[in-house]
Design a protein around this motif. Structure first.
Motif, short mmCIF file in Angstrom:
data_model
loop_
_atom_site.label_atom_id
_atom_site.label_comp_id
_atom_site.label_asym_id
_atom_site.label_seq_id
_atom_site.Cartn_x
_atom_site.Cartn_y
_atom_site.Cartn_z
N UNK A 1 0.84 -1.32 0.15
CA UNK A 1 -0.05 0.11 -0.07
C UNK A 1 0.87 1.23 -0.04
N UNK A 2 0.56 2.25 -0.84
CA UNK A 2 1.29 3.18 -1.04
C UNK A 2 0.96 4.27 0.50
N UNK A 3 2.28 4.48 1.10
CA UNK A 3 2.62 5.09 2.45
C UNK A 3 1.51 6.61 2.32
N UNK A 4 1.53 7.19 1.15
CA UNK A 4 0.83 8.58 1.07
C UNK A 4 -0.81 8.30 1.21
N UNK A 6 -2.05 5.52 2.49
CA UNK A 6 -2.30 5.08 3.80
C UNK A 6 -2.27 6.32 4.91
N UNK A 10 -5.32 7.53 7.22
CA UNK A 10 -5.30 7.68 8.44
C UNK A 10 -5.80 9.01 8.91
#
Lengths: 626, 293
Positions: A1-4, A6, A10
């Protein structure tokens, strides 16, 4: 999953959760909790429910430069600068202030606080320089009338419904003991040498059928031993002792009260036929009544004498009449001469003619008085105002007035309360509704009312009377409201005034809104263990058949077994038991001093005869807790 | 909340500099943190243990404790004076599109009832006493004037204002009551929940822990009918450390204070314990207690 992605998810989650959290939290509070608290404590000011001040006590600073005023319903004490008659400070109190005392150096103010809704009393120790409450000292039920000993070490406080006086170590700020007095101590004063504390009991503590002796008493307390050294009975029929002061030489205590002529039918008013308005003069050293004087004129009453004070030069005593809104000014030295001449003056209208005068006040409900030299400061409970009267003799008074706050028109409830206490509605101003029903509760006397075939009947409490018809023992007055009801009948029969709706309708509102005072028998607001057991006994032996909750009356007539030599009736209205703890004596004749006697009356409660001592005690505790 | 987000951002930045495995680890940490923090925000803010009411001179006037059902919904409160004198318990019931709050005294006699319902632009509410008489002299409306600010109005005239303040974590922590000109008249300090509340199923009563600390537990509870009330203290590993109360109570409102030191608690070491109050075996309320001597 792309951290951005995520992180975005969030942050979105956080926003949603925060939004939900705030929504959830807010659902708990507005509009439920805080308006609820404010409304119940009458602190929420609305157009229909203005926040009145109701000044009820005054105390002068030792330097005579200012006066502290306890504003009861505003829950605050204000400081008035005498030079300008301006309010210079407002001090909030945690509850309704009922009385004031001040230390000799003027540094510390002692404020008793209590209210009908929160009757647990406290003394707030206030730093007079900052106006901050430094300490709260728990005392008794409906604490009032604080008095500081001359050495400043001991504070005394009347616990109105505990029928005792708290002794407080003023230095340590702790209660060190209680002194029991007769019944409902309301006012107190201490002699200049600090040796005697004088306490007025506002109601008699006898059977109402004791027509030869029923009267209030004044307690003289030896402050060294903390005991009552004399209990001085006033003339028969005396009640409603609301103020006391000591003469400058410390020899006499002057106390205001009413005398009810309850043994004769209440068919007229003139000449103090029903009530006269008096002042007792107690010889402190000898512990007896030196005399008692009429404050009325033959053809005019000065109803509901309340606060009392003496000018700085000791020449004049001023007595406020809260019902007629007048002040009687009496030449004190001459009064004391007459009082000691050996003749009973309690029913003599002419005795102090020539040495007294009565002046009209602009204040309404004039209950509080303070003297600075020859100036009398009078506070009006209902007018939220102050009047300053300069006394230089029995004539030639000068007046000044000042408002304590913005003028707020009375709402129906407030107007009704004022009408209830207003003797100017009465023919010749002899009495108000308050005279027989102090604070809307009984005066503990039997009266023969101005109705056909009337016989003596004990005064009933007006609490919940609106909701528990009929309102009279025999049912002659079917309800509180309405054309035939007690309110309009009472205006006609007791005030001798043709009823009109301008007067009666606010009384309806006031009386239907009466609320009980929480019982002093409760423990932290809850039934005690004994009362919990008593509640079960109450149901077991069937008390609840005639006294069902929530108002503890079935509103029906029953024979409670009270023997009545005056009336052939045997069936009487069942009274509510709410506040039974404060409505002694009991029965329609007031022939039982306490709840135990009434419960044990065989025809009243058959089951009580079989109760163990413990069960009986528990039952009494429960009834006393309502 | 802001600090936590910054930490996570730093961790993200760090993870991009230390290879794929570090990135995966950072993702896992981030997902875990998101879940934990979301739960924390909802759990903390949605539940309030106690509100203390002060006037503007800092006099403590009242406090209220709150009760919750198995879903975590607020179902009632009890109000006490500052010296812990019980005033009343209020329970909530659905009423049309709104809620009816019913307040009873120590004797279960009705003191007053407040009805709230959505209305145009806000929430309408009115409070009546036991005879149905209005306590405000007319219906009132709470309207949101701006974020966290509410006007309390009567006949479109503002009579007071309420202002809500939240902590950095989103927890409601203070409510200001202002007069119509905006001056502070009262304020309320909000104590968030002191522990995870985990009621199971419908309870035959409601309870609140006023405080549970230093080995002493103060609780209030109300029972629909008579029932067995048990208060126990457990270690964090689940071992029962003490039974503080285990007895039958009549229906109605009750309150008690109890200390573990009278229950053999002196044997227990300092530390955190879980206190649980059950009514007829059903958990009504639980909270953490710190035992320290």
């Amino acid at each position: 999953m792309n951290p951005k992605y995520l992180l975005t998810v969030f942050l979105l989650l956080m926003c949603i959760s925060l939004s939900n959290a705030q929504t959830n939290a807010i659902q708990i509070v507005p509009p439920g909790l805080l308006p609820e608290i404010l409304a119940v404590n009458r602190d929420l000011e609305t157009a229909q429910n203005p926040k009145y001040l109701s000044p009820t006590a005054l105390i002068v600073s030792p330097d005579k430069q200012s006066i502290f005023i306890a504003e009861q319903t505003a829950k605050q004490v204000v400081q008035l600068t005498c030079a300008t008659n301006a309010i210079t400070r407002t001090m909030l109190m945690p509850n309704e202030p009922t009385g004031l005392a001040i230390s000799k150096d003027g540094a510390t103010l002692y404020v008793t606080c209590a209210s009908d809704r929160w009757p647990a009393g406290m003394v707030c120790v206030v730093d007079a320089a900052t106006g901050k409450v430094q300490k709260r000292i728990p005392v008794g039920h409906m604490a009032r009338s604080p008095v500081l000993s001359p050495d400043g070490k001991t504070l005394y406080v009347c616990n109105w419904f505990n029928s005792d006086v708290s002794v407080i170590d003023a230095v340590a700020g702790t209660e060190t003991g209680r002194i029991h007095v007769t019944r409902e101590p309301y006012a107190s004063a201490i002699t200049p040498d600090g040796a005697t504390l004088v306490v007025t009991n506002s109601l008699p503590d006898q059977k109402a059928t004791d027509t030869a002796g029923i009267a209030c008493k004044i307690a003289l307390i030896n402050t060294a031993t903390k005991t009552v050294r004399a209990s001085v009975p006033l003339p028969v029929g005396s009640h409603s002792l609301f103020s006391v002061c000591i003469t400058p030489d410390g020899k006499f205590a002057l106390a205001t009260h009413l005398i009810g002529r309850f043994t004769i039918p209440a068919t007229t008013l003139s000449g103090g036929w029903i009530h006269s308005n008096n002042m007792a003069i107690v010889d402190i050293a000898n512990g007896n009544l030196a005399n008692d004087v009429e404050l009325d004129n033959t053809n005019q009453g000065f109803a509901n004498p309340w606060s009392i004070g003496i000018t700085g030069d000791g020449k004049y005593v001023g007595v406020l009449h809260a019902g007629s809104n007048t002040m009687t000014v009496i030449d004190l030295p001459q009064l004391l001469v007459k009082a000691q001449a050996g003749k009973d003056l309690s029913h003599d209208f002419t005795a102090i003619y020539g040495i007294k005068t009565a002046i009209d006040l602009t204040t309404k409900g004039s209950r509080a008085l303070a003297m600075i030299d020859n100036k009398a400061y009078v506070a009006g409970y209902f007018s939220d105002s102050l009047e300053v009267v300069t006394i230089t003799g029995l004539t030639g008074f000068t007046y000044a007035q000042c408002a304590l706050g913005p003028n707020k028109p009375m709402n129906g409830e407030r107007q009704g309360e004022f009408n209830f206490t207003d003797a100017t509605l009465c023919f010749q101003k002899w009495q108000s509704c308050f005279s027989c029903h102090p604070f809307t509760r009984p005066d503990a006397l039997n009266w023969i009312l101005n109705t056909p075939n009337s016989t003596p009947k004990n005064v009933k409490s007006m609490l919940y009377s609106w909701w528990t018809p009929p309102t009279s023992w025999a049912g002659k007055r079917p309800a509180a409201g309405g054309i035939d009801g007690s309110i309009r009948s009472g205006i006609q029969a007791e005030l001798f005034l043709q009823p009109n709706e301008v007067i009666a309708a606010p009384l309806d509102t006031f009386l239907m809104r009466l609320k009980p005072v929480t019982s002093p028998h409760l423990v932290k607001g809850e039934l005690s263990a004994s009362a919990v057991r008593g509640k079960a006994v109450f149901a077991t032996i069937g008390c609840n058949q005639c006294h069902p909750a929530p108002l503890y009356t079935d509103k029906s007539f029953h024979n409670a077994g009270v023997v009545d030599p005056f009336d052939a009736n045997t069936q009487w209205d069942t009274p509510s038991l709410i506040e039974a703890w404060r409505t002694s004596p009991y029965g329609h004749l007031g022939s039982y001093e306490n709840i135990a006697d009434m419960i044990q009356l065989r025809a009243h409660s058959l089951g009580a005869a079989q109760l163990s001592a413990q069960d009986l005690s528990d039952l009494i505790e429960f009834v006393s807790s309502l | 909340m802001t600090i936590a987000v910054k930490k996570m951002r730093n961790r993200y930045m760090q993870s991009t500099q230390h290879g794929a495995s570090m990135k995966r680890a950072a993702k896992i940490r981030m997902i875990t943190a998101a879940i934990v923090m979301t739960w924390f925000a909802i759990g903390q803010a949605a539940r309030i243990d106690r509100i203390d009411i002060y006037d503007k001179a800092d006099n403590h006037l009242l406090f209220a404790t709150f009760a919750y059902d198995s879903t975590g919904a607020n179902i009632g409160r009890s109000v006490f004076t500052s010296d812990s004198t019980f005033l009343r318990t209020t329970t909530f019931q659905p009423s049309g599109t709104g809620v009816k709050e019913t307040s009873v005294d120590f004797n279960n006699s009705l003191v007053f009832a407040t009805t709230t319902a959505p209305s145009a632009g806000g929430t309408a509410f009115s409070t009546v006493d036991q005879f149905g008489m209005d306590q405000f002299g007319g219906a009132m409306t709470a309207t949101q004037s701006s974020a966290n600010n509410y006007d309390i109005s009567q006949n479109t005239t503002v009579v007071c204002k309420e202002q809500y303040q939240f902590g950095a974590d989103g927890t409601l922590n203070r409510i200001n009551i202002l007069d119509k000109s905006g001056s502070l008249t009262y304020y309320a300090l909000v104590t968030p929940t002191t522990g995870a509340l985990s009621p199971v199923g419908a309870t035959p009563g409601r309870a609140s822990l006023i405080s549970a600390n230093r080995g002493r537990v103060n609780a209030v509870f109300s029972l629909v009918h008579s029932g067995r009330v048990c208060v126990e203290a457990f270690t964090l590993t689940g071992r029962r450390a003490a039974v503080l109360v285990d007895k039958m109570f009549e229906g109605g409102n009750h309150a008690f204070a109890v200390s573990v030191f009278g229950q053999g608690g002196s044997r227990f070491p300092n530390g955190a314990y879980v206190v649980r109050l059950t009514i007829d075996g059903v958990t009504a309320v639980s909270g953490k207690m710190l035992l320290e001597r």
